[in-house]
Write a protein that holds these residues in place. Structure first.
Motif, PDB file in Angstrom:
ATOM      1  N   THR A  60       0.814  -1.221   0.000  1.00  0.00           N
ATOM      2  CA  THR A  60       0.000   0.000   0.000  1.00  0.00           C
ATOM      3  C   THR A  60       0.848   1.273   0.000  1.00  0.00           C
TER       4      THR A  60
ATOM      5  N   THR B  84       2.383   0.259  -4.318  1.00  0.00           N
ATOM      6  CA  THR B  84       1.228   0.555  -5.165  1.00  0.00           C
ATOM      7  C   THR B  84       1.583   0.398  -6.639  1.00  0.00           C
TER       8      THR B  84
ATOM      9  N   TYR C 291      -1.053  -5.092   5.278  1.00  0.00           N
ATOM     10  CA  TYR C 291      -0.730  -3.693   5.577  1.00  0.00           C
ATOM     11  C   TYR C 291      -0.801  -3.468   7.075  1.00  0.00           C
TER      12      TYR C 291
ATOM     13  N   PHE D  42      -5.201   3.415  -0.722  1.00  0.00           N
ATOM     14  CA  PHE D  42      -4.755   2.430  -1.710  1.00  0.00           C
ATOM     15  C   PHE D  42      -5.730   2.381  -2.886  1.00  0.00           C
TER      16      PHE D  42
ATOM     17  N   SER E  36      -7.939  -1.025  -3.713  1.00  0.00           N
ATOM     18  CA  SER E  36      -8.634  -1.717  -2.627  1.00  0.00           C
ATOM     19  C   SER E  36      -9.932  -2.379  -3.077  1.00  0.00           C
TER      20      SER E  36
END
Length: 230
Positions: A15, A20, A37, A46, A49
């Motif tokens: 994250t 990412t 995380y 994020f 997600s």
């Protein structure tokens, strides 16, 4: 084009800024990602997600065996990418045992436990990619951040040792060693730096993705410098 279709990949630290970018590349290549995380704020920001191919798992500490087992349990794993860690500056004379242990836990112990879990979750081969740092290869640059340097040098040594252990099982283990990366946090911390010289997270991610992919058939035990122009 790299193909991760049907591949299950764990990305610790997924994250964060580099994580990412790595997860984005994996999803674009067809992977299914498990992302542990620690920080809720990062999970909320994020961008992946809501993706059906992403499973987010909250953990209190990746330097805890039980937490790591929670992440890897039941996975038929192809690759494990270990980005999670932390940075703290400080001269040796000013760094107490608690601060040293915090860096070792955050960077080295978490990586070791994730590597251990990954090897045990891989059947018939796979890939592991760790994230060291430039001071792990260039120790003099670690002046003023010795605890961090020691922890990342440990990641580099772990990578090479595990690569030798796991090769017979078809598991190729490598690491990247970034210099300071071009992230919003680093720009804020060093506003007078020449940002153009810093490697971009997408560029570092591209190297990680190759090392973690089925296209990497021979590279193992490498600590790959990803310094950009810096």
């Amino acid at each position: 084009m790299i193909d991760f279709s049907g591949k299950q990949v764990v990305v610790s630290g997924g994250t964060g800024a580099l994580g990412t970018a790595v997860v984005a590349g994996l999803l674009a290549a067809g992977a299914t990602c498990t992302v542990p995380y620690v920080h809720e704020a990062e999970a909320q920001r994020f961008p992946h997600s809501g993706d059906p191919n992403v499973t987010l798992i909250a953990v209190a500490d990746l330097a805890d065996e039980a937490m790591v087992a929670k992440v890897y349990g039941g996975l038929a794993l192809w690759a494990s990418i270990h980005i999670a860690g932390g940075f703290a500056a400080g001269k040796v004379a000013e760094t107490g045992q608690a601060a040293l242990m915090a860096q070792l836990d955050s960077n080295l112990v978490s990586c070791f436990l994730c590597c251990r879990a990954a090897v045990n979750a891989m059947q018939g081969g796979g890939r592991i990619v760790n994230v060291a740092a430039r001071p792990a290869l260039e120790w003099r640059t670690g002046a003023g951040m010795a605890a961090y340097t020691v922890s990342k040098a440990g990641v580099a040594a772990l990578t090479v040792a595990l690569a030798e252990e796991a090769a017979k099982d078809g598991i190729l283990v490598n690491a990247v060693a970034p210099s300071i990366m071009d992230t919003p946090a680093n720009r804020k911390a060093m506003p007078k730096a020449d940002f153009d010289k810093w490697p971009k997270v997408e560029e570092v991610a591209a190297t990680i993705l190759f090392l973690a992919s089925p296209d990497n058939k021979v590279t193992r035990g490498a600590i790959v410098p990803v310094y950009g122009k810096s």
